[in-house]
Design a protein around this motif. Sequence first.
Motif, PDB file in Angstrom:
ATOM      1  N   ASP A   1      -5.193  -4.510   7.908  1.00 45.70           N
ATOM      2  CA  ASP A   1      -4.571  -5.195   9.037  1.00 45.70           C
ATOM      3  C   ASP A   1      -4.993  -4.632  10.381  1.00 45.70           C
ATOM      4  O   ASP A   1      -4.825  -5.293  11.406  1.00 45.70           O
ATOM      5  CB  ASP A   1      -3.045  -5.142   8.904  1.00 45.70           C
ATOM      6  N   ASP A   2      -5.527  -3.411  10.409  1.00 42.94           N
ATOM      7  CA  ASP A   2      -5.915  -2.795  11.679  1.00 42.94           C
ATOM      8  C   ASP A   2      -7.307  -3.283  12.093  1.00 42.94           C
ATOM      9  O   ASP A   2      -8.281  -3.111  11.348  1.00 42.94           O
ATOM     10  CB  ASP A   2      -5.931  -1.273  11.547  1.00 42.94           C
TER      11      ASP A   2
ATOM     12  N   ALA B   1      -9.344  -9.696   4.706  1.00 41.90           N
ATOM     13  CA  ALA B   1      -7.993 -10.244   4.713  1.00 41.90           C
ATOM     14  C   ALA B   1      -7.118  -9.274   5.496  1.00 41.90           C
ATOM     15  O   ALA B   1      -7.374  -8.072   5.525  1.00 41.90           O
ATOM     16  CB  ALA B   1      -7.469 -10.396   3.293  1.00 41.90           C
ATOM     17  N   THR B   2      -6.075  -9.798   6.138  1.00 43.42           N
ATOM     18  CA  THR B   2      -5.232  -8.948   6.982  1.00 43.42           C
ATOM     19  C   THR B   2      -3.888  -8.615   6.328  1.00 43.42           C
ATOM     20  O   THR B   2      -3.109  -7.863   6.891  1.00 43.42           O
ATOM     21  CB  THR B   2      -4.972  -9.625   8.343  1.00 43.42           C
TER      22      THR B   2
ATOM     23  N   ASP C   1      -0.386  -0.224   3.612  1.00 44.59           N
ATOM     24  CA  ASP C   1       0.619  -0.611   4.605  1.00 44.59           C
ATOM     25  C   ASP C   1       0.120  -1.830   5.383  1.00 44.59           C
ATOM     26  O   ASP C   1      -0.636  -1.698   6.341  1.00 44.59           O
ATOM     27  CB  ASP C   1       0.895   0.564   5.552  1.00 44.59           C
ATOM     28  N   MET C   2       0.544  -3.037   4.964  1.00 44.95           N
ATOM     29  CA  MET C   2       0.145  -4.278   5.624  1.00 44.95           C
ATOM     30  C   MET C   2       1.366  -5.174   5.798  1.00 44.95           C
ATOM     31  O   MET C   2       2.328  -5.084   5.023  1.00 44.95           O
ATOM     32  CB  MET C   2      -0.918  -5.012   4.797  1.00 44.95           C
ATOM     33  N   PRO C   3       1.358  -6.078   6.787  1.00 48.46           N
ATOM     34  CA  PRO C   3       2.484  -6.994   6.983  1.00 48.46           C
ATOM     35  C   PRO C   3       2.506  -8.101   5.925  1.00 48.46           C
ATOM     36  O   PRO C   3       1.534  -8.289   5.195  1.00 48.46           O
ATOM     37  CB  PRO C   3       2.205  -7.569   8.378  1.00 48.46           C
TER      38      PRO C   3
ATOM     39  N   ALA D   1       0.668  -6.683  -3.594  1.00 49.67           N
ATOM     40  CA  ALA D   1      -0.475  -7.560  -3.845  1.00 49.67           C
ATOM     41  C   ALA D   1      -1.193  -7.180  -5.141  1.00 49.67           C
ATOM     42  O   ALA D   1      -1.598  -8.047  -5.919  1.00 49.67           O
ATOM     43  CB  ALA D   1      -1.447  -7.509  -2.668  1.00 49.67           C
ATOM     44  N   SER D   2      -1.337  -5.886  -5.379  1.00 52.41           N
ATOM     45  CA  SER D   2      -2.002  -5.426  -6.603  1.00 52.41           C
ATOM     46  C   SER D   2      -1.213  -5.818  -7.844  1.00 52.41           C
ATOM     47  O   SER D   2      -1.781  -6.278  -8.850  1.00 52.41           O
ATOM     48  CB  SER D   2      -2.201  -3.907  -6.552  1.00 52.41           C
ATOM     49  N   ILE D   3       0.111  -5.637  -7.795  1.00 57.12           N
ATOM     50  CA  ILE D   3       0.955  -6.018  -8.929  1.00 57.12           C
ATOM     51  C   ILE D   3       0.860  -7.520  -9.188  1.00 57.12           C
ATOM     52  O   ILE D   3       0.755  -7.969 -10.344  1.00 57.12           O
ATOM     53  CB  ILE D   3       2.413  -5.602  -8.658  1.00 57.12           C
TER      54      ILE D   3
END
Length: 430
Positions: A313-314, A335-336, A359-361, A368-370
């Motif tokens: 995200d950064d 991807a953000t 750590d992403m919004p 996401a991995s799960i």
Amino acid sequence: MLLLFVLRQRRQIRELSHHQDRATESAKTPAAGAGNRGTAKADVGSDVLFATLSHELRTPLNGLLGIVQILNEEREDEDFVAIEGCARHMLAVISTLVNHSKIQAEWDDLPEYREWVSPFEMFEQIKRHLDFRAGLRGLNIKLVHQDKRLRLRGDYDHLRNIVENTILGSLEAISLVEIPSDRKTLTVSWEASDGEVRVSVYNPLEIFSDDRREQIRTAGGLTTGERLPRIKMEYLYWSVASMLLEKYGGALFSKVHPVEGGVTTLLSFEMEQMQASPSEKLPVGGLSLESENRQPKSVKQLPFKLSILVAEDDPVARSLMASVLKHMGQESHFATNGREVLDLVSQSKTFDLILMDIDMPIMDGLSASIALRNGEAGELGTQIPIVAVTAFNTLSDESRFKKAGMNYFLPKPVKLQHLRDVLLEVVRSE
């Protein structure tokens, strides 16, 4: 003989620690004060504070180190090496403060991920990590291994922090008034048998302090709410090593060398052991890393091209990763947040690898991995290799990532060599 001597001293040290704790209740040690750490609100707050501090400082350091590493590969320069060395010094301090706070806050339930670890490769990695730091203090690091096949059943992060913090403390305890022009040798040796692991660190330049043990005990009980005089960094390093050693029935003992001068620090702890089959692959923390005969610099362009999805995200970190992957001849997509990752994976069948920030919004990297492993983005998501790339790097965080289905772990700041190792491992696995 010193390695054997520590076995006799270990029980006396631990008995003395418990005796002193009973005599002086306010002086908390890793052993006796451990049970109270998890219930202290100040310590929990410190843990959160330092974890946030670690993340926010590691993110810009990731950019700095990435740029320096690229420049140094284009044109080797001592100034670039010095910049990287200074940045890694900062990282060592940050990690020690974060881990110190984490151990205090989570002592009764400290995360632990047990796996078979190669001490040979672990010590080699630690040496590479600390070579520059030792050189600044007039030392070369020499390793004496028992063998290459032994494996220890334990948490890699715990083991690395025990050994690395012990050596860092020894380096910090050198007088900087007069660094010798001719380098001396800091010798680190290890051996293991019958469930006992013994490590010796001899530093000919280390200055021994008579109140060293007391200072380590004081450092181990510090919290951010206390108003105390500044404590030397070596005691913080040693306190982290000592607290973790207690988890493995171990102890740290130091004495002045009677003939050569300097200080020998001895570690002894209990750990399950086994002999591995002969193999060139030396697993550490889930990765197969560089072999003994590998050249220090690998080719800039890798002899293959992967399609890599980068979740970050950064914007600065995205720009840096784009430059790094281009530098290696790889194809990158971005991807953000985790939700975008699921959408892109479900729409495409061409991705070979995901570099996943944590750590992403909207949706973080763990969620996401799960979701990917549960098939929410199709068949590709259940199989594609996932690399955790994160500035959250405290004790045993790697275990959380593995449990979420991630295959590899790269802490920020990411070393180019380690990123190459992962890409090579992915290709070999396929």
